[in-house]
Scaffold this active site. Sequence first.
Site, short mmCIF file in Angstrom:
data_model
loop_
_atom_site.label_atom_id
_atom_site.label_comp_id
_atom_site.label_asym_id
_atom_site.label_seq_id
_atom_site.Cartn_x
_atom_site.Cartn_y
_atom_site.Cartn_z
N LYS A 1 18.28 -26.23 52.81
CA LYS A 1 19.81 -25.79 53.72
C LYS A 1 19.72 -24.64 54.39
O LYS A 1 20.35 -24.52 55.74
CB LYS A 1 20.80 -26.78 52.86
CG LYS A 1 21.47 -27.77 52.57
CD LYS A 1 21.92 -28.74 52.78
CE LYS A 1 22.11 -30.06 53.06
NZ LYS A 1 23.26 -30.65 51.92
N LYS B 1 12.01 -36.79 56.00
CA LYS B 1 13.43 -37.61 55.63
C LYS B 1 14.74 -38.74 56.66
O LYS B 1 14.75 -37.21 57.38
CB LYS B 1 14.03 -36.94 54.06
CG LYS B 1 14.98 -37.59 53.41
CD LYS B 1 15.71 -37.07 52.27
CE LYS B 1 16.64 -36.01 53.16
NZ LYS B 1 17.77 -35.58 52.25
N LYS C 1 20.90 -36.84 58.35
CA LYS C 1 22.43 -36.62 59.43
C LYS C 1 22.57 -35.59 60.57
O LYS C 1 22.53 -35.67 61.27
CB LYS C 1 23.20 -36.20 58.88
CG LYS C 1 24.33 -37.32 57.74
CD LYS C 1 25.13 -36.70 56.67
CE LYS C 1 26.18 -38.14 55.95
NZ LYS C 1 26.68 -37.53 54.22
P1 TYM Z 1 24.92 -36.87 50.72
O1 TYM Z 1 26.47 -37.24 51.85
O2 TYM Z 1 23.82 -36.04 52.00
O3 TYM Z 1 24.22 -38.36 51.50
C1 TYM Z 1 25.15 -39.94 50.84
C2 TYM Z 1 23.45 -40.15 49.57
O4 TYM Z 1 22.89 -40.65 50.20
C3 TYM Z 1 21.61 -40.68 50.51
N1 TYM Z 1 20.62 -40.10 50.88
C4 TYM Z 1 19.41 -41.74 51.15
N2 TYM Z 1 19.11 -41.64 49.99
C5 TYM Z 1 18.27 -42.81 50.80
N3 TYM Z 1 17.31 -41.73 51.66
C6 TYM Z 1 17.70 -40.91 52.89
N4 TYM Z 1 16.98 -40.86 54.03
C7 TYM Z 1 18.76 -40.30 52.04
N5 TYM Z 1 19.46 -39.45 53.11
C8 TYM Z 1 20.93 -39.98 52.48
C9 TYM Z 1 21.87 -39.06 48.56
O5 TYM Z 1 21.03 -39.12 48.27
C10 TYM Z 1 23.47 -39.76 48.58
O6 TYM Z 1 23.27 -40.26 47.50
N6 TYM Z 1 25.43 -34.37 47.00
C11 TYM Z 1 25.60 -34.98 47.45
C12 TYM Z 1 27.20 -35.56 47.68
C13 TYM Z 1 28.00 -35.72 45.83
C14 TYM Z 1 27.42 -36.23 45.38
C15 TYM Z 1 28.80 -35.95 44.19
C16 TYM Z 1 26.30 -37.91 44.61
C17 TYM Z 1 28.41 -34.91 45.66
N7 TYM Z 1 28.82 -35.09 44.80
C18 TYM Z 1 28.65 -37.06 42.66
C19 TYM Z 1 26.00 -37.65 43.56
C20 TYM Z 1 27.86 -37.54 42.45
C21 TYM Z 1 24.97 -35.58 48.81
O7 TYM Z 1 25.13 -34.29 49.50
O8 TYM Z 1 25.44 -36.34 49.58
#
Ligand code: TYM
Length: 345
Positions: free
Chosen positions: A115, A208, A211
């Site tokens: 990032k 991947k 967003k």
């Molecule tokens: P974020 O917002 O980027 O993504 C949310 C969730 O979607 C999953 N994800 C995917 N799964 C499969 N294929 C993909 N291409 C894909 N893109 C995203 C992510 O793995 C995630 O589960 N750091 C986290 C948010 C967070 C969090 C937490 C998660 C903050 N605190 C505590 C769990 C527990 C994040 O950026 O997710």
Amino acid sequence: MGQPTNRVFSGIQPTGNLHLGNYLGAIKKFVALQDSHECIYCVVDLHAVTAQLVQDDLKNQTREIAAAFIASGIDPAKHIVFNQSQVREHAELAWLFNCVARMGWLQRMTQFKDKAGKNAQNASVGLFAYPSLMAADILLYRATHVPVGDDQKQHLELTRDIAAKFNNDFAEKIKEFGHGDEGYFPITDPIIEGPATRVMSLRAGNNKMSKSEPSDMSRINLTDSADDIAKKIRKAKTDPEPLPDTMEGLAERPEAKNLVGIYAALSGQTSKAVVSEFAGQQFGTFKPALAELAVEKLAPINTEMRKLMDNPDHVDSILADGADRARVIAQQTMKEVREIFGFLG
Ligand code: TYM
């Protein structure tokens, strides 16, 4: 106070373009865990400002994730749905975890490197410390299980390291306060399983689905219309070969493997079962079947999300109520954590 044994926590950032990867890798699992676990699902708005300080319409982006949770089948009356910034204890515990985590641990985080890009010196300190806040999110509720996509695996390992160091360094105090030998924070188990833990871009099978990818054709958004979904699947990059009859036949074919995984996850089957169903068929047959399935599963979510977004006060009241219930748990944890640290007052 004993450890909860059955508590799920997970979060999604309100940074726009909620897509099929988020749905299959995370939200669909959140829904499934509701029957067997006590679940807490959070819109992590404090995380959203780490990569980009000024967010466009953060309030509506936050509502949109909450709407997606509810439209997908999460029940905010039985479980907790809230946004992170309404429960101040997340920030407080994250600070303390910044003091538990070591520089070397955070420097190893590949997501920070991705990032921050080439100009890491210009990344925010928040982006660097992001995993401490994520550990705080989870451990504030002493959650035992965290469903996420594959890209969060390293962050969850760090969460376990933080819990273990805290339990170890404060072992004496923790016992003094009557928490027994198992430590204060649980060593959380990630739940990363099934055919869609890493959904790939529809335009490049080695990237991947994300967003932030500039091409909207690379992802299916949860807000896409049925026509858009069908068009994106029709135009998805593939190779000229028909589908193989074994999983091994997908090994060097990332685009085909991705579409099979998406089909499997949407239909609740294994990739192997999908491969046997479509063995020898061309994409000219498989893609329309996938488009039909995707529209069938996603259109009702889309419709329900729109209804919820038309009633922002209702969504806000669900989030406020969830925050009230989350705060009760969070405040109890922080009271105990403050005692363990030995702060006065
Ligand atoms: P974020 O917002 O980027 O993504 C949310 C969730 O979607 C999953 N994800 C995917 N799964 C499969 N294929 C993909 N291409 C894909 N893109 C995203 C992510 O793995 C995630 O589960 N750091 C986290 C948010 C967070 C969090 C937490 C998660 C903050 N605190 C505590 C769990 C527990 C994040 O950026 O997710």
